[in-house]
Scaffold this motif. Structure first.
Motif, mmCIF file in Angstrom:
data_model
loop_
_atom_site.group_PDB
_atom_site.id
_atom_site.type_symbol
_atom_site.label_atom_id
_atom_site.label_comp_id
_atom_site.label_asym_id
_atom_site.label_seq_id
_atom_site.Cartn_x
_atom_site.Cartn_y
_atom_site.Cartn_z
ATOM 1 N N ASP A 82 1.482 -1.584 -6.053
ATOM 2 C CA ASP A 82 0.620 -1.302 -7.198
ATOM 3 C C ASP A 82 0.513 0.197 -7.460
ATOM 4 O O ASP A 82 0.679 0.653 -8.581
ATOM 5 C CB ASP A 82 -0.777 -1.888 -6.968
ATOM 6 C CG ASP A 82 -0.789 -3.387 -7.113
ATOM 7 O OD1 ASP A 82 -0.661 -3.875 -8.246
ATOM 8 O OD2 ASP A 82 -0.895 -4.077 -6.092
ATOM 9 N N GLU A 88 0.403 -7.253 -14.494
ATOM 10 C CA GLU A 88 0.079 -7.687 -13.128
ATOM 11 C C GLU A 88 1.332 -7.485 -12.289
ATOM 12 O O GLU A 88 2.409 -7.978 -12.649
ATOM 13 C CB GLU A 88 -0.338 -9.160 -13.110
ATOM 14 C CG GLU A 88 -0.858 -9.561 -11.747
ATOM 15 C CD GLU A 88 -1.155 -11.042 -11.621
ATOM 16 O OE1 GLU A 88 -0.869 -11.784 -12.575
ATOM 17 O OE2 GLU A 88 -1.637 -11.434 -10.553
ATOM 18 N N VAL A 89 1.204 -6.728 -11.216
ATOM 19 C CA VAL A 89 2.370 -6.493 -10.353
ATOM 20 C C VAL A 89 2.468 -7.666 -9.374
ATOM 21 O O VAL A 89 1.550 -7.912 -8.616
ATOM 22 C CB VAL A 89 2.242 -5.158 -9.581
ATOM 23 C CG1 VAL A 89 3.404 -4.968 -8.623
ATOM 24 C CG2 VAL A 89 2.161 -3.986 -10.549
ATOM 25 N N GLN A 90 3.554 -8.378 -9.440
ATOM 26 C CA GLN A 90 3.750 -9.534 -8.557
ATOM 27 C C GLN A 90 4.968 -9.259 -7.698
ATOM 28 O O GLN A 90 5.997 -9.916 -7.829
ATOM 29 C CB GLN A 90 3.998 -10.792 -9.407
ATOM 30 C CG GLN A 90 2.765 -11.419 -9.981
ATOM 31 C CD GLN A 90 2.031 -12.291 -8.979
ATOM 32 O OE1 GLN A 90 2.507 -12.512 -7.867
ATOM 33 N NE2 GLN A 90 0.866 -12.772 -9.352
ATOM 34 N N THR A 116 -0.244 -7.334 -0.102
ATOM 35 C CA THR A 116 -0.608 -6.807 -1.404
ATOM 36 C C THR A 116 -1.875 -7.500 -1.882
ATOM 37 O O THR A 116 -2.138 -8.645 -1.532
ATOM 38 C CB THR A 116 0.557 -6.921 -2.417
ATOM 39 O OG1 THR A 116 0.112 -6.448 -3.664
ATOM 40 C CG2 THR A 116 1.109 -8.317 -2.569
ATOM 41 N N THR A 132 -3.368 -8.068 -5.404
ATOM 42 C CA THR A 132 -3.049 -7.798 -6.800
ATOM 43 C C THR A 132 -4.287 -7.958 -7.670
ATOM 44 O O THR A 132 -5.141 -8.794 -7.416
ATOM 45 C CB THR A 132 -1.943 -8.725 -7.337
ATOM 46 O OG1 THR A 132 -2.262 -10.039 -6.949
ATOM 47 C CG2 THR A 132 -0.590 -8.330 -6.830
ATOM 48 N N SER A 133 -4.329 -7.129 -8.659
ATOM 49 C CA SER A 133 -5.357 -7.196 -9.681
ATOM 50 C C SER A 133 -4.657 -6.952 -11.002
ATOM 51 O O SER A 133 -3.460 -6.652 -11.022
ATOM 52 C CB SER A 133 -6.388 -6.100 -9.450
ATOM 53 O OG SER A 133 -7.330 -6.502 -8.487
#
Ligand code: SAM
Length: 431
Positions: free
Chosen positions: A130, A300-302, A401, A403-404
């Protein structure tokens, strides 16, 4: 470059196990170690005397001395208040070294990535996938001035320091560092402020990060006094707060309470807010629109690291399968591979010479029962070795991670009638 006293170092145990420690020539916990400070790990004990002045990347073997239990013994002796100069010392502190757990570590210079992987968690933290993306979208580079709130465990703080300076302390000695940028970090939890200030000092980042104890919803982003303080003149902002929309009214060109703006008047400002719920994102977007922020977008970083490989059941050579079961030993594998190799070569030569008696498995068609003739007989379109076997892919499980939703926006630079006039003079054709 080598490990120096009073600097942070990373003890790399395994890819997913890092221990960070500030190297000391002395035993700062006063446990009675002769070797200076000792770091105990599951792969043995490392007196700092063995870690100092080593080139980064060195492999260090664990101490043969059981420093852990000796330290504990000495600590107990102190508690018992026994005179260490007395005749009992030898008995209580044996001179003969005790064999310790064997192992080794690699000594690495600290980086924001290793700090994120090993830091003491006081809050949820922003992880590397992120923050790399965030700093890139914020256009953070040497010279940028970043506002960060809240500082939390300092994960993002360390990454942003590296982005706005020319390197990180262990990478560039302070004298060579261009002290152009600035990170202004805000946090309202008093203990977290204290801890992050200590860490910044220990990590040699003093002067590069300014941590302010502040409720930013109420008192905004000036450094020092909330009303009379100095402006960070920020051109990049990262808000990891429960209610970013309450902080936004302070991040304007002309604050309504008449204080100075915390923003750089001469440049556009890039912002990112980090929120776990879409409802939070929606409220932030509404406030951003009302305050003139443009180019609002959400990401959104996946990140998933996917391991892809081919699984070979048995052995193959030029597409000819040698065995349909796993060989029992290395010798057996080599012998089978040799046979297949010879057969395949013979078959190639025979085919070139027009001899049809040869098969890819040798002249006999009833030979080695481990040989899978079906695969070979599929003929001319045999897969190349790198392209054979069952394709396997799986997600790497241990990647950490949290994630947000990342909300990005840009506030254009302030533009006055004066600026427009200057512009007209620069390009007279626009009059
Ligand atoms: N980004 C941080 C990191 O990477 O380590 C983690 C931030 S943590 C999730 C959120 C922090 O915001 C908490 O430490 C909390 O105390 C702080 N915070 C919440 N409301 C705040 C406010 N009004 N002013 C300043 N800090 C606040």
């Amino acid at each position: 470059r080598s490990s120096q006293p009073d600097t942070l170092a990373v003890l790399h145990l395994r890819r997913d196990q890092l221990v960070t420690t500030v190297l000391k020539t002395y035993d700062d916990e006063n446990l009675g170690y002769d070797e200076g400070k000792v770091t105990n790990t599951r792969f043995g004990s490392y007196p700092h005397s063995t870690l100092l002045d080593q080139p980064w990347g060195s492999q260090i073997v664990a101490s043969k001395v059981d420093t852990g239990s000796r330290g504990r013994r000495q600590q107990k002796r102190k508690a018992d208040d026994i005179d260490s100069s007395g005749a009992t010392e030898g008995a209580r502190t044996p001179k003969t070294p005790v064999a310790a757990a064997s192992g080794f570590i690699h000594l690495l210079p600290p980086t924001p990535e290793s700090w994120t992987a090993s830091l003491p968690h006081r809050t949820q933290v922003v992880y590397t996938p992120d923050y790399s993306y965030v700093l890139h979208r914020l256009r953070a580079r040497p010279g940028s001035r970043i506002i960060e709130a809240g500082a939390g465990s300092g994960s993002f703080t360390h990454a942003s320091v590296r982005a706005v300076f020319n390197g990180y302390p262990a990478e560039a000695p302070p004298t060579k560092r261009r002290r152009l940028g600035k990170v202004c970090s805000f946090e309202f939890h008093a203990q977290r402020v204290g801890r992050i200030q200590e860490e910044i000092k220990e990590h040699g980042l003093e002067g590069l990060v300014e941590v302010t104890h502040r409720d930013v919803y109420k008192d905004g982003f000036l450094v020092g006094d909330p009303k009379e303080g100095t402006s960070p003149k920020a051109n990049a902002i990262f808000l990891d707060l429960p209610a970013p929309w309450l902080a936004l009214p302070h991040l304007v060109r002309e604050p309504s309470n008449g204080t100075e703006s915390p923003l750089d008047p001469s440049s556009a400002v890039h912002i990112c807010t980090f929120s776990p719920c879409l409802e939070q994102v929606q409220r932030t977007i509404t406030t951003m629109r009302q305050l003139g922020w443009l180019n609002i977008s959400m990401v959104e970083v996946q990140q998933r690291r996917i391991e892809v490989h081919r699984e070979h059941i048995g052995l193959e050579y030029e597409g000819v399968r040698a065995a349909t079961v796993f060989p029992k030993s290395v010798e057996e594998s080599i012998a089978k591979l040799r046979t297949v190799e010879e057969n395949a070569k013979r078959y190639r030569v025979a085919t070139e010479q027009g001899d049809s008696t040869e098969t890819p498995h040798g002249q006999t068609t009833t030979g080695d029962d481990d040989t899978d003739k079906g695969v070979a007989d599929q003929g001319k379109q045999r897969p190349a070795p790198y392209n054979s076997g069952r394709l396997i892919h799986r997600t790497e499980p241990e990647i950490k991670t949290h994630t947000s939703y990342l909300l990005f926006a840009i506030l254009p630079r302030a533009w006055s009638e004066e600026d427009e006039e200057k512009c007209r003079q620069t390009w007279p054709s626009r009059k």
